[in-house]
Design an enzyme around this catalytic site. Structure first.
Site, mmCIF file in Angstrom:
data_model
loop_
_atom_site.group_PDB
_atom_site.id
_atom_site.type_symbol
_atom_site.label_atom_id
_atom_site.label_comp_id
_atom_site.label_asym_id
_atom_site.label_seq_id
_atom_site.Cartn_x
_atom_site.Cartn_y
_atom_site.Cartn_z
ATOM 1 N N GLY A 52 24.676 10.003 3.669
ATOM 2 C CA GLY A 52 24.960 11.077 2.717
ATOM 3 C C GLY A 52 26.358 11.605 3.021
ATOM 4 N N ALA A 53 27.202 11.654 1.979
ATOM 5 C CA ALA A 53 28.630 11.959 2.179
ATOM 6 C C ALA A 53 28.889 13.233 2.987
ATOM 7 C CB ALA A 53 29.331 12.011 0.818
ATOM 8 N N ARG A 85 32.431 3.803 7.700
ATOM 9 C CA ARG A 85 32.030 3.525 6.317
ATOM 10 C C ARG A 85 33.193 3.894 5.389
ATOM 11 N NH1 ARG A 85 26.294 5.662 4.550
ATOM 12 N NH2 ARG A 85 26.562 3.951 3.019
ATOM 13 N N GLN A 188 16.460 5.183 -0.180
ATOM 14 C CA GLN A 188 16.750 6.606 0.107
ATOM 15 C C GLN A 188 15.844 7.522 -0.727
ATOM 16 O OE1 GLN A 188 19.035 4.245 -0.139
ATOM 17 N NE2 GLN A 188 20.904 4.724 1.015
ATOM 18 N N ASP A 228 29.622 10.267 -3.743
ATOM 19 C CA ASP A 228 30.303 9.968 -2.488
ATOM 20 C C ASP A 228 31.801 10.165 -2.639
ATOM 21 O OD1 ASP A 228 28.306 8.618 -0.405
ATOM 22 O OD2 ASP A 228 27.685 8.293 -2.469
ATOM 23 N N ASN A 238 28.786 6.827 -6.705
ATOM 24 C CA ASN A 238 27.547 7.222 -6.021
ATOM 25 C C ASN A 238 26.732 5.969 -5.737
ATOM 26 O OD1 ASN A 238 25.858 9.396 -5.009
ATOM 27 N ND2 ASN A 238 24.464 8.949 -6.704
ATOM 28 N N LYS A 239 25.551 6.149 -5.169
ATOM 29 C CA LYS A 239 24.697 5.047 -4.766
ATOM 30 C C LYS A 239 24.537 3.999 -5.878
ATOM 31 C CE LYS A 239 23.442 4.456 -1.621
ATOM 32 N NZ LYS A 239 24.153 3.543 -0.673
HETATM 33 O O1 MRU Z 1 24.514 5.066 1.515
HETATM 34 P P1 MRU Z 1 24.152 6.527 1.536
HETATM 35 O O2 MRU Z 1 22.717 6.782 1.722
HETATM 36 O O3 MRU Z 1 25.017 7.315 2.479
HETATM 37 O O4 MRU Z 1 24.531 7.036 0.038
HETATM 38 C C1 MRU Z 1 24.337 8.374 -0.250
HETATM 39 C C2 MRU Z 1 24.602 8.717 -1.671
HETATM 40 O O5 MRU Z 1 24.983 7.917 -2.504
HETATM 41 C C3 MRU Z 1 24.468 10.184 -2.032
HETATM 42 O O6 MRU Z 1 24.055 10.331 -3.351
HETATM 43 C C4 MRU Z 1 25.818 10.872 -1.850
HETATM 44 O O7 MRU Z 1 26.323 10.592 -0.579
HETATM 45 C C5 MRU Z 1 25.741 12.360 -2.039
HETATM 46 S S1 MRU Z 1 24.900 13.103 -0.746
HETATM 47 C C6 MRU Z 1 24.936 14.751 -1.063
#
Ligand code: MRU
Length: 353
Positions: A52-53, A85, A188, A228, A238-239
């Protein structure tokens, strides 16, 4: 947020230890990890024990503090953590804030401030997003919100971004129900289901491909997702899978909101196509983890001879975003919309702030 009845944060300092919730053990086990070395912090980010960012940024900040306490140089710490990352811009943002730290005490203080700022940011996003949920509220049924990945408190220090308005609405007595995308390949969505359950928010886990159908059938009032990295022109990274949800929302007239705290906005770029997209290990797609007979188990899903690709993020163009929910309010996903809320970020804007 609530963990087994106790208010906790996704990253905490207890004494001289930095402690995080190991998200690779969730939802089946609650396991807290102590980060003692720079290597611990880098591994926790790279291997997604934390993810999560915003939480990546906060953990990197404490990673710098731990490294300075170990006697390592600031340069080594920032270089090691920056390499973990590539997509979440919060990592770069947090390391930039740590660059003036001359010693471990200053670094721990700055990391703690980054965490407090994140909590305040998420609380504000919760308040501004609540207004959007109130607008969607119907008298005779709950507001049904679809979310993708996990942008809850597990992805931040507390409250979350996309989930913060949902927690606020629930706590305000507004009936909300959440469609939770499973979010393959790392699921997730199961983290989202776990934290919603801890808070008592009604939710249903769905396969990633079910969201479009539910929107067509009028069973989704709005989508709220995280980011992100959002560009200065409003393109949202985003994801993986978020873009497909935005397309379905656009096609069915469902509002598509993005919770975008300013540390997740990359003011240096306009085009989403310029965002580095992380390609993660094929094993994340090939194998699936879960419980078997109550014990953690991993199963092969895709045969070793079958080629696999695993891009971890995608980009939703600004034109598909109904509004961004930032800590300063909601705005259009556009240069003008963002400049209105963040005038200091506009070219030559600093003196206008
Ligand atoms: O690969 P991840 O689990 O770190 O990806 C997370 C996401 O895409 C979230 O939607 C994003 O980081 C926002 S978290 C507030």
């Amino acid at each position: 947020m609530i963990v087994e009845g106790t208010w906790r944060r996704a990253i905490e300092v207890s004494g001289t230890d930095v402690v995080v919730l190991d998200q690779t053990a969730l939802p089946h086990a609650v396991r807290w990890l102590t980060l003692r070395t720079l290597a611990d912090a880098a591994r926790a980010i790279r291997d997604m024990q934390i993810r999560g960012a915003p939480l990546i940024g906060a953990t990197a900040a404490y990673g710098v503090a731990i490294a300075l306490r170990e006697g390592r140089s600031l340069a080594e710490a920032c270089e090691t953590l920056a390499a973990t990352r590539p997509t979440a811009v919060n990592l770069r943002w947090a390391l930039a804030r740590m660059r003036d730290c001359r010693d471990a005490d200053a670094a721990f203080a700055t990391a703690a401030q980054i965490c407090e700022d994140d909590v305040a940011c998420c609380e504000a996003i919760g308040r501004h997003g609540l207004a959007l949920i109130e607008r969607a509220a119907a008298r005779d049924r709950p507001v049904r919100i679809l979310t993708h990945c996990n942008a809850g408190w597990l992805a931040t220090v507390d409250w979350g971004t996309a989930l913060a308005p949902i927690y606020r609405a629930h706590d305000a007595g507004i009936p909300v129900e959440v469609w939770v995308d499973e979010t393959r390949p790392r699921n997730q969505g199961l983290l989202t289901a776990w934290e919603l359950a801890q808070h008592g928010v009604p939710h249903t886990v769905i396969a990633d491909n079910a969201g479009g159908h539910l929107m067509q059938r009028g069973q989704v009032d709005a989508c709220i997702v995280g980011t992100d990295r959002t560009t200065a022109a409003g393109d949202v990274c985003n994801k993986i899978g978020t873009y497909l949800k935005a397309l379905a929302a656009h096609d069915t007239g469902v509002a598509f909101y993005v919770a975008a705290p300013s540390p997740s906005i990359d003011w240096t770029i306009a085009r989403g196509a310029d965002i580095p997209i992380e390609e993660r290990a094929a094993a994340e797609v090939r194998r699936i983890t879960g419980l078997h007979g109550g014990e953690p188990a991993e199963l092969d899903l895709v045969g070793a001879a079958t080629p696999v690709a695993n891009p971890a993020f995608d980009v939703t163009p600004a034109r598909l975003v109904t509004a961004l929910i930032t800590e300063r309010g909601t705005c259009a996903a556009s240069p003008a919309g963002l400049r209105a809320l963040f005038p200091e970020q506009a070219p030559g804007g600093a003196d206008r702030a």
